[in-house]
Design an enzyme around this catalytic site. Structure first.
Site: not given
Length: 394
Positions: A138-139, A80, A364
């Protein structure tokens, strides 16, 4: 069994760029998982299924006969992306507005695809079973890993392995850590309910902004005064919304943030103390509060034996001098913890920086990018781990 790269590396790079251009958010990885599913279906000898709507699970049964103990090992990649507008100077920027692979999951998936293809073509030299997990979400908490564990992808697994890109080391280096790797992550949202009114008569109100500010400040004392310093978590308030007019005291305020902790006891205590601070301050001012928790994954724990296996593999690939030992655990959260709670696990880091990039932008970040030459080391890392288990060296 370790590959020389050329042709396969070109494919891995092309797969990674396709995934990067077509980034999708957590639980929305429909095209991403379809792409991976259709690709893995072309690899010989793999049984491919879809345990959830946006994940892919492939199993390779080795055909080599062995008198040694055979193992079932699993490799995991997350797929993702993040809600970030890309600013990286690459020719294959995300085509999805406001969505970017800023955490390297495109690289994770591409490396594991490369390993799956290489190993599938040598299944006659493999004993035991290899599972390839292309994991969704996962995020977001609690993470797609929890769902896949519940689906049984870890049933019967002896060891599970993963790699995560690391922007602070150059391509051609690995960073290793045994034991606690990162932190558990628990998010909170606080609503302070006061009584609004005109800004000229604050004495007639219960001002939620002032109360919220006091809460935000006093939460920091939980770390400095309530918990043992060597086990102290990180508590960060990241959101504070109150009002939209310059001459009106609003009726409520909203705060939010996260707690990151390594110790399971301190993790619970931190949440309890936060609630005490919030409720105590609000009560003192005659306000009410609502607290909502989003309890995330636990901390990843790298098993001693599994880490020794991965360290030896990394050193064999790039040399002892290019394998860096990480001294302290990180405070970032990672849902690989769901696997490490049930199976001996090792998640380690692969360097993806290049000095020509200049500044190493963190995960990020909208300008995050990787040196794609690192991908070959990741592919060979997984392949060599599988080879070691095939030879009974696990």
């Amino acid at each position: 069994m370790v590959i020389k790269q050329d042709a396969l590396l070109e494919e891995v790079v092309s797969w990674r760029r396709h995934l990067h251009e077509n980034a999708e958010l957590s639980h929305q990885e429909y095209k991403t998982s379809e792409y991976i599913y259709n690709l893995v279906k072309t690899f010989p000898g793999l049984t491919v299924t879809r345990p959830t709507r946006t994940s892919v699970y492939a199993v390779l049964e080795g055909t080599k006969k062995s008198e040694l103990k055979t193992y079932t090992i699993a490799f995991r990649a997350d797929i993702d992306a993040l809600p970030i507008v890309e600013e990286a100077d690459v020719d294959f920027k995300s085509k999805t507005t406001g969505v970017m692979h800023a955490c390297g999951h495109d690289a994770h998936a591409a490396m594991l695809l490369g390993a799956a293809k290489a190993l599938s073509e040598k299944r006659d030299k493999i004993s035991g079973e290899i599972r390839f997990i292309f994991q969704h979400a996962e995020e977001v908490t609690p993470g797609g890993a929890v769902e896949l564990v519940e689906k049984g992808v870890m049933d019967g697994v002896d060891y599970v392995f993963a790699l995560h890109v690391y922007p602070y080391e150059n391509a051609g280096k690995f960073t290793m850590k045994e034991g606690k790797l990162n932190a558990a992550g628990d998010d909170f949202e606080i609503k302070v309910i006061g009584s609004g009114g005109h800004a000229s008569t604050p004495e007639l109100t219960i001002d939620p902004l002032i109360i919220g500010a006091e809460i935000a400040t006093n939460i920091q004392q939980i770390v400095s005064r309530k918990l043992p310093i060597l086990k102290a978590p990180v508590i960060t308030v990241t959101k504070f919304n109150c009002g939209n007019s310059l001459n009106v005291i609003a009726g409520h305020a909203e705060l939010g943030g996260t707690i990151r902790s390594h110790d399971p006891v301190v993790r619970v205590q931190a949440r309890e103390y936060l609630e005490q601070v919030v409720e105590g301050i609000a009560r003192a001012h005659g306000a009410e509060t609502e607290i909502k928790w989003d309890i995330g994954c636990a901390a990843v724990h790298n098993n001693k034996e599994a880490t020794a296996i991965t360290r030896a593999v990394a050193q064999g690939l790039v040399g002892v001098e290019n394998v860096v030992e990480m001294e302290d655990p990180l405070f970032g959260a990672e849902d690989f913890a769901a696997y490490s709670e049930v199976v001996p696990a090792s998640m380690q880091f692969i360097g993806v920086h290049n000095e020509s990039f200049g500044e190493a932008y963190p995960l990020h970040h909208p300008k995050f990018k990787i040196d794609e030459s690192a991908l070959k080391y990741g592919v060979n890392y997984f392949v060599k781990i599988a080879e070691n288990f095939t030879n009974g060296l696990g």
